[in-house]
Structures are given as C-alpha cells and as structure tokens.
Design an enzyme around this catalytic site. Structure first.
Site, PDB file in Angstrom:
ATOM      1  N   ASP A   1     -14.211   2.543   6.475  1.00  0.00           N
ATOM      2  CA  ASP A   1     -13.168   3.283   5.758  1.00  0.00           C
ATOM      3  C   ASP A   1     -13.739   3.899   4.485  1.00  0.00           C
ATOM      4  O   ASP A   1     -13.350   5.005   4.101  1.00  0.00           O
ATOM      5  CB  ASP A   1     -11.975   2.383   5.429  1.00  0.00           C
TER       6      ASP A   1
ATOM      7  N   HIS B   1       0.852  -1.189   0.000  1.00  0.00           N
ATOM      8  CA  HIS B   1       0.000   0.000   0.000  1.00  0.00           C
ATOM      9  C   HIS B   1       0.887   1.238   0.000  1.00  0.00           C
ATOM     10  O   HIS B   1       1.947   1.248   0.610  1.00  0.00           O
ATOM     11  CB  HIS B   1      -0.882  -0.005   1.247  1.00  0.00           C
TER      12      HIS B   1
ATOM     13  N   LYS C   1      -7.829  -1.692   6.425  1.00  0.00           N
ATOM     14  CA  LYS C   1      -8.056  -2.283   5.094  1.00  0.00           C
ATOM     15  C   LYS C   1      -7.149  -3.484   4.879  1.00  0.00           C
ATOM     16  O   LYS C   1      -7.563  -4.512   4.370  1.00  0.00           O
ATOM     17  CB  LYS C   1      -7.745  -1.259   3.998  1.00  0.00           C
TER      18      LYS C   1
ATOM     19  N   ARG D   1     -13.060  12.515   4.493  1.00  0.00           N
ATOM     20  CA  ARG D   1     -11.742  13.135   4.722  1.00  0.00           C
ATOM     21  C   ARG D   1     -11.249  13.827   3.457  1.00  0.00           C
ATOM     22  O   ARG D   1     -10.646  14.903   3.511  1.00  0.00           O
ATOM     23  CB  ARG D   1     -10.719  12.071   5.153  1.00  0.00           C
TER      24      ARG D   1
ATOM     25  N   SER E   1      -6.944   3.950   8.601  1.00  0.00           N
ATOM     26  CA  SER E   1      -7.515   3.676   7.285  1.00  0.00           C
ATOM     27  C   SER E   1      -6.725   2.575   6.567  1.00  0.00           C
ATOM     28  O   SER E   1      -7.293   1.619   6.037  1.00  0.00           O
ATOM     29  CB  SER E   1      -7.508   4.979   6.480  1.00  0.00           C
TER      30      SER E   1
HETATM   31  N1  URA Z   1      -4.248   5.467   1.857  1.00  0.00           N
HETATM   32  C1  URA Z   1      -5.329   5.026   2.559  1.00  0.00           C
HETATM   33  O1  URA Z   1      -5.865   3.965   2.266  1.00  0.00           O
HETATM   34  N2  URA Z   1      -5.777   5.768   3.570  1.00  0.00           N
HETATM   35  C2  URA Z   1      -5.210   6.926   3.936  1.00  0.00           C
HETATM   36  O2  URA Z   1      -5.668   7.535   4.873  1.00  0.00           O
HETATM   37  C3  URA Z   1      -4.094   7.383   3.209  1.00  0.00           C
HETATM   38  C4  URA Z   1      -3.642   6.633   2.150  1.00  0.00           C
END
Ligand code: URA
Length: 408
Positions: free
Chosen positions: A161, A82, A187, A168, A183
């Site tokens: 999320d 990620h 995930k 956000r 977040s």
């Molecule tokens: N990527 C995400 O999934 N969440 C965030 O808050 C920032 C980057």
C-alpha cells in the site's frame, strides 16, 4: 508471465487471475515492474474496474506483503477508524486522543495526502520530530503506553500500500472503488484492530463524488471486513464543503488542537459523533452513554492531555508548528449570505500553494494552506475577510472568487 500482457488483459476488460495480480503487484514492490507499467495497469483498473474476486485477491496480496499485527495482548476491543479522505479532514487527530482518553485503545495506520485530499501522516509530519514510521515494537509499545498511536505503511506493515498509494496520488488513479477498498481494508486488517469504522466522504472534495459509488464502496468494504472477521461499519458523510476552517498541514493540526481545547462547530460535532460510535463499539455500551464519556473527556481537558502525550511519545515537538508568514486575505466584493464553499477548488488551491504533491518526489510545504474566515450560512458585508491564504512567498495569487465562494 509478462506485465505487458497483464496490462493489455485489463485494458480489454478481462478478469486477472490471482497469479497475474501477484506477478504485477509484488513485481512492483520488488522493482521488476516499473513505475510506468504499474501506472498504466492502475489506470486500466480505474477505467475498467475489478471484479469482487479480483478485489478480494488483491486485498490478500496487500496484507501478505508485510506482517499482520496481533493486538490481543492489549485490553478490550480495539477499534480503528479511517476516512476515505476529504478537504480539511483532520478528524483522526481529534478522535484518537478522545477515544484513548476514555480507555479504548486506538491502533491507527494512516496514509499521506491522496489526490487533493490531505493525509494524516503528512499532517503529523508538520510537527518537527514526529515519527510516522514506527517499527512494529514501537507501535505496540506506544499503544500499550498511550492507548493511541499512528503509523504510516512501512516496509513491514502493508508495504504494497505504501508504494501503490504514492503512485496513485500522482497518476490520477485515486478514485477507483476496488483500489480504495483494497488500500483501506488491507491497512486496517494488517493493523490488527478488532472492529473498523469507516467514514466514507462523498462530494466535490472527496475521492468519491456520487452517492451510488459511495454505497458500492460501503458494501464492498463491509464484505471484506466480514470476510476477515472484523466487524466493519461504513458511514457516508458529506464532503461538498471543507471540514472545519483550516486546510493545509500545520494549520489542520492547529485546528485539531483548538477542538481538543473546546472549539465548537460542525467539525467538533462530527468528531463527537465518530468518537462516541467508536467507544460504543468497543465498550459495547449505548451510544448516549458513550457520548457522555466523550463530552466529559473534552470538558475536563483529558483529550488534549492525551494528544500531548501521543505527540511526545512519537518524538514530536508541538512548539515547532509553523505557519507561513506570507498571508493574503481574500475579501468579499459584495454583501450577502455564503451559500456554498467549493471543497474541490479549495483543495486544489491548497495543493497549488504547496500543501500537497503533484509529483512523487515533491516536498510538502507544511506551513502553507488556507483558513476560511466565513463559513456556509454566514452573512458578509462588502470587504469582509472571506478566506486567508498562507503562501510560500509574497507573490499575489490570481483567482476567480466565484470558483470558491458562492454568495447571494
Ligand atoms: N485512504 C486510504 O488509505 N486509501 C485510499 O485509497 C483512500 C483513502
């Protein structure tokens, strides 16, 4: 319990209990806490932070808002990667197919654009027909069949999320360390990977702009990963300059394809590095051995083939990618060397062209964006093309070149 009391408590920097966090966040998911109340709470969190205990509680609340996938029926160690987001960061679209073509399963739960940074889900939606909301069965079947699948948060997977992320994005609350950690880690854990690799982008064009904050985020996410028994490795990489040449949704998919077909440069180098790390983590082999596999996959066209398979399997039509016909080329007024390109201002410009959202309900224009014709370190002559804007219409854009390119 009362949402206004909870907002006020955070406003005066008091720690919220798990019950209060549950009341506020689950209340938002279930529509009895309103947009404006959650926006206010998120801003208070942004300004006053959250303790480690509050953050761990919030991660738990996010995970439990939906299902958690069990990927143990798939062979090998599953590694998810990620990025915290940057300008022109299309790495996922490159490394997913590379790593899967080397026999490692890559389950990927991604998000949309956040702030001025683009999101993998928006990029993939620029491919007509591409399904970014897979059901659990579809996601698991895609992983079994292709080895690489991308889904957004759904009403079953990390639904909290999905709604908080969208809010956000449009309320100036993207850069909070505990909110980013929650977040991402919720995930990743709900997505079922065994190991997690996180590319923390740091610099002008990232959510995190200074190294101290990036280090804090790294420590926090690694702690959360370890708590859930998922080996988590966070690396910090530069985001002062846009990544690659293309910024904007279709344009970024096209650049990812160019890399998969052999384009070289800093973007390719970073993709090779991350893909090698993922394979090394999964196969438990030395990094140089993993890198040989990556290079072989690229040279033999296996990674691009895997990308085609991935797109087709999720219903996308690669021939449908469209770039706007309305182009404007920004030329260099002087001779010299490109010293820097301001990632933040390029990201803002791309958003203002229509590639990102200002309001929750905004529709993205997938065909707009920017192509950088000259990169940092390049020499330019008077009138050389510096960058090209792909716009909604033929209206001329007024810009101050020095906000984007430093040439000396
Ligand atoms: N990527 C995400 O999934 N969440 C965030 O808050 C920032 C980057």
């Amino acid at each position: 319990m009362n949402i206004v009391d909870i907002i006020n408590k955070k406003r005066v920097k008091e720690e919220l209990t798990k019950e209060e966090l549950e009341y506020a966040f689950n209340g938002y998911l279930n529509n009895y806490v309103k947009d404006y109340q959650m926006a206010s709470l998120l801003m208070a969190i942004c300004i006053n932070g959250m303790s480690e205990r509050e953050t761990f509680d919030l991660v738990d609340i996010f995970i439990k808002s939906g299902d958690t996938l069990d990927l143990s029926f798939l062979p090998g160690i599953k590694v998810d990667k990620h990025s915290t987001g940057g300008i022109g960061d299309k790495i996922t679209l490159i490394i997913g197919p590379i790593v899967a073509s080397c026999g490692v399963v890559v389950p990927k739960m991604s998000g949309r654009g956040l702030g001025y940074t683009g999101g993998t889900i928006d990029k993939l939606e620029s491919i007509k027909g591409f399904n970014v909301s897979l059901s659990e069965d579809e996601f698991l079947n895609a992983l079994k069949k292709v080895g690489f699948a991308v889904t957004g948060q759904t009403s079953n997977l990390c639904p909290l999320d999905k709604v908080i992320y969208a809010l956000r994005d449009v309320t100036g609350t993207t850069s909070s360390i505990p909110l980013i950690a929650t977040s991402i880690m919720a995930k990743k854990i709900a997505g079922g990977a065994d190991k997690i690799l996180i590319d923390i982008k740091c610099g002008k064009g990232a959510l995190i702009t200074n190294l101290e904050e990036a280090k804090k985020l790294k420590t926090l996410m690694e702690k959360i990963g370890n708590f859930y028994n998922r080996e988590t490795i966070c690396e910090i990489s530069d985001m002062n300059t846009p990544l690659g040449t293309n910024i904007g949704n279709s344009l970024e998919v096209l650049e990812a394809i160019e890399v998969l077909k052999g384009k070289t440069g800093p973007l390719t180098d970073l993709a090779i590095k991350i893909a090698s790390e993922m394979i090394s983590l999964s196969k438990e082999i030395p990094l140089n051995e993993a890198k040989s596999l990556v290079l072989k996959s690229l040279q033999e066209g296996l990674a691009y083939k895997k990308f085609q398979e991935f797109v087709e399997n999720q219903g996308g039509d690669l021939n449908s990618l469209e770039i706007s016909k309305h182009k404007e080329i920004i030329k260099s007024p002087k001779k010299g060397k490109v010293i820097s390109i301001n990632a933040l201002n390029i990201g803002k410009l791309s958003c203002s062209l229509g590639a990102g959202r200002i309001n929750k309900e905004d529709k993205i224009d997938y065909g707009v964006g920017i192509v950088l014709n000259k990169l940092v370190g390049d020499y330019v002559e008077v009138n050389d093309d510096l960058f090209t804007l792909y716009k909604k219409d033929n209206n001329k854009i007024n810009l101050n070149l020095e906000d984007y390119y430093e040439i000396k």
